[in-house]
Design an enzyme around this catalytic site. Sequence first.
Site, mmCIF file in Angstrom:
data_model
loop_
_atom_site.group_PDB
_atom_site.id
_atom_site.type_symbol
_atom_site.label_atom_id
_atom_site.label_comp_id
_atom_site.label_asym_id
_atom_site.label_seq_id
_atom_site.Cartn_x
_atom_site.Cartn_y
_atom_site.Cartn_z
ATOM 1 N N LYS A 112 29.177 22.024 29.853
ATOM 2 C CA LYS A 112 27.956 21.833 30.638
ATOM 3 C C LYS A 112 28.282 21.413 32.066
ATOM 4 O O LYS A 112 27.575 21.791 33.000
ATOM 5 C CB LYS A 112 27.058 20.773 30.000
ATOM 6 N N LYS A 193 28.019 31.479 20.794
ATOM 7 C CA LYS A 193 26.984 30.808 20.003
ATOM 8 C C LYS A 193 25.600 31.137 20.558
ATOM 9 O O LYS A 193 25.423 31.172 21.777
ATOM 10 C CB LYS A 193 27.238 29.298 20.108
ATOM 11 N N LYS A 196 19.947 28.117 23.572
ATOM 12 C CA LYS A 196 18.623 28.085 24.208
ATOM 13 C C LYS A 196 18.720 28.389 25.690
ATOM 14 O O LYS A 196 17.787 28.886 26.295
ATOM 15 C CB LYS A 196 18.005 26.687 24.061
HETATM 16 P P1 TYM Z 1 20.193 21.092 20.325
HETATM 17 O O1 TYM Z 1 18.841 20.804 20.843
HETATM 18 O O2 TYM Z 1 21.138 21.855 21.182
HETATM 19 O O3 TYM Z 1 20.107 21.870 18.963
HETATM 20 C C1 TYM Z 1 19.302 21.411 17.904
HETATM 21 C C2 TYM Z 1 19.969 21.690 16.572
HETATM 22 O O4 TYM Z 1 20.225 23.074 16.428
HETATM 23 C C3 TYM Z 1 21.598 23.294 16.112
HETATM 24 N N1 TYM Z 1 22.035 24.556 16.733
HETATM 25 C C4 TYM Z 1 22.553 25.575 16.054
HETATM 26 N N2 TYM Z 1 22.821 25.755 14.761
HETATM 27 C C5 TYM Z 1 23.339 26.942 14.386
HETATM 28 N N3 TYM Z 1 23.603 27.953 15.259
HETATM 29 C C6 TYM Z 1 23.345 27.821 16.573
HETATM 30 N N4 TYM Z 1 23.596 28.823 17.407
HETATM 31 C C7 TYM Z 1 22.802 26.587 17.028
HETATM 32 N N5 TYM Z 1 22.430 26.123 18.250
HETATM 33 C C8 TYM Z 1 21.970 24.874 18.042
HETATM 34 C C9 TYM Z 1 22.326 22.098 16.698
HETATM 35 O O5 TYM Z 1 23.577 21.893 16.081
HETATM 36 C C10 TYM Z 1 21.339 20.990 16.423
HETATM 37 O O6 TYM Z 1 21.484 20.516 15.108
HETATM 38 N N6 TYM Z 1 22.674 16.825 20.903
HETATM 39 C C11 TYM Z 1 21.740 17.513 20.056
HETATM 40 C C12 TYM Z 1 20.409 16.778 19.912
HETATM 41 C C13 TYM Z 1 20.525 15.381 19.406
HETATM 42 C C14 TYM Z 1 20.835 14.971 18.089
HETATM 43 C C15 TYM Z 1 20.753 13.552 18.099
HETATM 44 C C16 TYM Z 1 21.172 15.666 16.933
HETATM 45 C C17 TYM Z 1 20.287 14.241 20.138
HETATM 46 N N7 TYM Z 1 20.428 13.149 19.351
HETATM 47 C C18 TYM Z 1 21.027 12.790 16.946
HETATM 48 C C19 TYM Z 1 21.431 14.908 15.779
HETATM 49 C C20 TYM Z 1 21.367 13.509 15.804
HETATM 50 C C21 TYM Z 1 21.440 18.876 20.656
HETATM 51 O O7 TYM Z 1 21.596 19.100 21.822
HETATM 52 O O8 TYM Z 1 20.880 19.746 19.827
#
Ligand code: TYM
Length: 328
Positions: A112, A193, A196
């Site tokens: 990032k 991957k 978003k």
């Molecule tokens: P974020 O918002 O990027 O993604 C949310 C969830 O989706 C999963 N994910 C995926 N799983 C499979 N294939 C993909 N291509 C894919 N892209 C995203 C992510 O692994 C996630 O589970 N840092 C985290 C948000 C967060 C969080 C937390 C998660 C903040 N605090 C505490 C768990 C516990 C994030 O950016 O997720």
Amino acid sequence: MKPRVLSGIQPTGDLHIGNYLGALKNWVAMQHSYECVFCIVDLHAITVYQQPEELRAKILEIAALFLAAGIDPKVSSMVIQSAVPAHAELSWLLTCVTPVGWLYRMTQFKAKSEAQEAIGDGLLQYPVLMAADILLYQANVVPVGEDQAQHLELTRDIAQRFNSLYGDTFVMPATSLPMVGARVMGLDDPTKKMSKSATGSGHALALLDKPSDLKKKIMRATTDSNPHVDFETMGPGVDNLLSIFQAISGWTSDQMKNHFSGMRYGDLKKQVAEAVVSHLEPLQQSYQRIVSEPGYLAGVLAEGAARVRPIADSTVKLVKQRMGVYTE
Ligand code: TYM
């Protein structure tokens, strides 16, 4: 008492099938066996600039999508991170026990920060805030996609370091990855991957895409030069389409092989498209119902925050006492 689950999603971009198969779908499945807290992590979102009006709208869109996907607010607490100030407070307390070298090693930080002209401190602190989200509720299990596994290892390292400095305080949270769908790849480029933030109209299947768009994207997905499905030699594009189908259908590997071996790619894509569209149809309908009643959504979020605040506040109080800072 049931073991506790915590997870979160950032309110940025359009939620896609990777977020759904990697996280949201599993949350729904877990919510009756665990006491669950699901967060919309708006404080994480602002580690890179967000247009304020867009962010405000995205927070509500994601909350509505949690409900539409099947989160039951009577059994699970849905929380906007910034509505519970203890998240930010614990984050600071944990920052003070986290060696900065651990943060520079995070692959998401490296990726990032490459795209930023000036790297905000928040981007570096991002995983500490994530650790705070989890440790605040003494979560036992954290269901996420594979890309968050490194952040969860760091969370355990921070918890361990805190416990060894100040005495046993935090529960060690376990990572829970789905068997299939933990890493959904981009349809246009299956070596990357699904994300978003990626641009490109053929990259991601958004949960709110029109059925015709979902079909179009799947029919155009990158495959390889084989004439038909061969489980021994398939490339990452075909593997990705099959994984999406398997995660949605719940089929076993044997069922997948028996059904798809030898199938032409055009037919495979049609079947994947049908499965995705019919799976997302009820979610999309339910989303429309939910957004037509904004009062309901606001009530769910207020109730979620009210339910978890006492837990969050008591953890912060304990941590402050352990560290010796002032508590009332
Ligand atoms: P974020 O918002 O990027 O993604 C949310 C969830 O989706 C999963 N994910 C995926 N799983 C499979 N294939 C993909 N291509 C894919 N892209 C995203 C992510 O692994 C996630 O589970 N840092 C985290 C948000 C967060 C969080 C937390 C998660 C903040 N605090 C505490 C768990 C516990 C994030 O950016 O997720």
